[in-house]
Design an enzyme around this catalytic site. Structure first.
Site, short mmCIF file in Angstrom:
data_model
loop_
_atom_site.label_atom_id
_atom_site.label_comp_id
_atom_site.label_asym_id
_atom_site.label_seq_id
_atom_site.Cartn_x
_atom_site.Cartn_y
_atom_site.Cartn_z
N LYS A 46 -24.42 -35.98 -16.85
CA LYS A 46 -25.72 -36.58 -17.18
C LYS A 46 -25.75 -37.10 -18.61
O LYS A 46 -26.47 -38.05 -18.92
CB LYS A 46 -26.84 -35.55 -16.98
CG LYS A 46 -26.97 -35.04 -15.54
CD LYS A 46 -27.58 -36.07 -14.60
CE LYS A 46 -27.74 -35.52 -13.19
NZ LYS A 46 -28.14 -36.54 -12.22
N GLU A 104 -37.39 -36.96 -15.61
CA GLU A 104 -37.53 -35.97 -14.55
C GLU A 104 -36.26 -35.14 -14.55
O GLU A 104 -35.23 -35.59 -15.05
CB GLU A 104 -37.68 -36.67 -13.19
CG GLU A 104 -36.37 -37.08 -12.51
CD GLU A 104 -35.56 -38.12 -13.28
OE1 GLU A 104 -36.16 -38.83 -14.10
OE2 GLU A 104 -34.33 -38.21 -13.07
N SER A 156 -18.83 -32.51 -11.42
CA SER A 156 -19.91 -33.15 -12.18
C SER A 156 -20.52 -32.24 -13.24
O SER A 156 -21.10 -32.73 -14.21
CB SER A 156 -21.00 -33.64 -11.23
OG SER A 156 -21.46 -32.58 -10.42
#
Ligand SMILES: Cc1ncc(COP(=O)(O)O)c(C=O)c1O
Lengths: 264, 408
Positions: free
Chosen positions: B98, B120, B388
């Protein structure tokens, strides 16, 4: 010109327009609420077809939508009940794009037309994405009502004004639906900008709740949409009578204010 | 090699108004349209601006710790009979991919002269990454998070607050990621003049799916080169990544689209695809429009969006990014799934065989490989899996789940 526009143009000569909003399918008596609103002096009524994810709505209409869906209401059931409303003012629905897309543009437009519904507001379908739905609605004789926002640049506002049918929904503030203590500072400027951009009826909505706010807003537009303040009455246990009283009070305030005068 | 990040050339922009095949678009309230037009213009200019790219590459290197390595998993490979390489996004600063997206969007926020960011978050990784970038750039930060996720990702809530962000719990709907996006969109409608919405995945209205893909494709570009180094110029046979909204997967796939590698996205099968409690939007979704884009969504026969379910908050979303819907339609990528149970098993498996604790989201990609190594994946095939994120955030939740299982 759509019948909805003809009707609103005629009515705006007399006094500012009043369009109350009621969440369809919320409570067994919701159609009686619509009838009470119409009888109390509405110039048209907006019926919400609830969607699971209403991003243009604040907590009040979210809650009513949620309860309506939880009780089993569907777009088809609401349209079917709306067909039997038998009120003498136009009914306009307000929903989101996914239920429309899911039903299919032509089919949804056809079902609204069959139910005698005069227009449809789809707040997550802006001008640039309107095509398929806009054409289907126009072809079926259902006015696709577009929204303009305080952020809309002037040149785009003209294009929105040219494309909308029935009326132009002028969002009166930066934000989603819900009651506000005061009329937003941008509301009247928004009304004036929209009236410069189109001679179609301009209705200010979002954040207009009290008779005072309605009267103040109406001086810069052809009328107002009032939603959350009425839905809150229902959420708090009120029925058709209580909503009818609130609509009558709004009506009196707008009548006292008088027609908003010559357009620019 | 640390600090040496090269960004590949810009990838193909979507066609028309943000279209990937039949998917994408800009289905938002009018209020937001001008801001999205501005963002599209700003990103187009920034992405062609060498100074912007250099600054981003510098941050990705010095601050985020890129490039991340590709790790060969010897013990796991032996165990499964296929050769497994992991792209280690878990090793970035803040512990997931991210951060790649967020650093780019923070630079864009500054370019646009906006002082506040909203976001969010599901698992909290995007929220933590956003809060981190906002601390770094001195921007205000508000993060919307479903109340259920606030509960199951308590560590990340604390991290966000520590970083100076305001965390706003969202109680509407299913109180998970979908509802957090709704609330972030509502907040953006009210503050659009001064606020940037830093969307965390390849979902939402145009230009977000494009911007986030461009900012995440560094994952796939690095991995392609690293695999070639390791595999004597060959590409892996399979490239596998988990899919929530789909940002780590699209970033990974972007590096391999023109390779012969098979691309596999793994969605959350939750309690099973037929249980009605899952997050497998490609497998079980139908075309629709939510959160600004036309894509595949879980919904009922009336077009009401269904609630998703996954043990991992980051995959607990009833939709998928429009470019994934297009890749599924064209057949260039395929979409499979792994259940909660399988993901929990893979969580333990990687921990014990390789000493790497994966995020529960990433564990879904591993779980699919672990299952299919015994079935459809040819023996000895080389499989690149994007890890991830790391599993620290999930440790408490998994401990509770395993304890509850032991108690029966
Ligand atoms: C570690 C990790 N992986 C994957 C995801 C899913 O997001 P996406 O599909 O956009 O990569 C998340 C989202 O929160 C995450 O935290």
């Amino acid at each position: 010109m759509t019948p909805l526009e003809v009707h609103l143009r005629a009515r705006r000569e007399r006094a500012p327009l009043l369009v109350p909003y009621v969440t369809g399918g919320f409570g067994a008596g919701w159609t009686d609420v619509v009838r009470a609103a119409a009888a109390a002096g509405a110039d048209a009524v907006e019926v919400g077809i609830p969607f699971s994810d209403p991003v243009m709505d604040g907590p009040t209409i979210q809650e009513a939508s949620h309860r309506a869906l939880a009780s089993g209401a569907t777009p088809a059931s609401i349209v079917a009940e709306a067909a039997r409303l038998d009120v003498d003012v136009p009914v306009v629905v307000m929903t989101y794009y996914n239920p429309v897309l899911h039903a299919g543009h032509e089919r949804f437009a056809g079902s609204l037309a069959d139910a005698g519904i005069a227009g449809a507001i789809v707040p997550d379908l802006p001008l640039d994405e309107l095509d398929g739905w806009g054409e289907a609605a126009t072809a079926a004789g259902v006015a696709p009502v577009l929204l303009a926002a305080p952020t809309t640049p002037p040149e785009r506002l003209v294009r929105i004004g040219a494309r909308t049918e029935g009326f132009l929904y002028a969002v009166a503030l930066l934000g989603v639906t819900g009651e506000r203590r005061d009329l937003a500072p941008e509301a009247r400027g928004m009304g004036r900008r929209c009236r410069e951009a189109t001679d179609k009826p301009v209705l200010l909505g979002v954040g207009i709740s009290t008779p005072e706010q309605a009267a103040e807003a109406s001086s810069a537009a052809d009328g107002v949409v009032v939603g959350s303040a009425l839905v809150r009455i229902l959420l708090e246990g009120g029925g058709p009578e209580a909503v009818g009283e609130a609509v009558a009070e709004l009506r009196r305030a707008l009548d006292r204010a008088g027609p908003s005068g010559s357009r620019p | 090699m640390r600090g040496e990040v090269t960004l590949g050339p810009p990838g193909p922009p979507p066609t028309g108004l943000g279209r990937f095949g039949a998917f994408g678009g800009r289905f938002v309230p009018e209020t937001l349209v001008p801001a999205l037009v501005e963002l599209e213009g700003e990103f187009t200019r920034a992405w062609a601006d060498a100074a912007f790219r250099d600054e981003l590459a510098g941050l990705l290197g010095e601050y985020a710790g890129r490039p991340t390595p590709v790790t060969e998993c010897h013990r796991l490979s032996e165990r499964l009979g296929v050769r497994i390489l992991l792209k280690r996004e878990d090793l970035t600063h803040t512990g997931s991919h991210k951060i790649n997206n967020v650093l780019g969007q923070a630079l864009l926020t500054r370019r646009m002269g906006k002082a506040e960011v909203i976001a969010e978050t599901g698992a909290g990784q995007h929220g933590v990454a956003t809060a981190t970038a906002c601390a770094l750039f001195g921007l205000g930060c508000r993060v919307f998070m479903g109340a259920v996720d606030v509960e199951r990702q308590a560590l990340n809530v604390f991290r966000m607050r520590l970083l100076g962000a305001e965390v706003v719990p969202v109680t509407s709907g299913s109180a998970t990621l979908k509802d957090a996006v709704n609330e972030a969109l509502r907040a953006w409608v009210a503050t659009v003049g001064t606020t940037h919405y830093c969307l965390g995945s390849v979902v939402g209205p145009h230009p977000f799916p494009w911007i986030v893909r461009e900012l995440q494709k560094v994952v796939g570009e690095e991995a392609r080169a690293q695999c070639r180094d390791r595999l004597e110029g060959r590409d892996p046979d399979l490239v596998v990544a988990c899919v929530g909204g789909g940002s780590n997967a699209i970033g990974t796939f972007a590096g391999f689209l023109d390779s012969p590698a098979e691309l596999v996205g793994v969605e959350a099968a939750g309690h099973g695809l037929d249980s009605g409690r899952h997050g497998a939007s490609v497998a079980r979704g139908v075309p629709g429009v939510l959160h600004g884009a036309r894509s595949l969504f879980l919904q009922d026969e009336h077009g009401q969006i269904a609630e998703a379910h996954s043990v991992s908050a980051g995959l607990d979303y009833p939709g998928v990014g429009p470019e994934h819907a297009a890749l599924a339609a064209s057949g260039r990528a395929r979409y499979e799934s792994a259940t909660d149970r399988e993901a929990l098993d893979a969580f333990s498996l990687l921990s014990r065989t390789e000493g790497i604790v994966p995020a529960l989201e990433s564990a879904h990609a591993l779980a699919w490989v672990a299952r299919e190594a015994r079935r459809s994946i040819p023996e000895g095939a080389t499989v690149l899996v994007t890890l991830s994120g790391r599993g620290d955030k999930d440790a408490a939740q998994v401990a509770d789940l395993l304890a509850a299982e032991r108690e029966g």
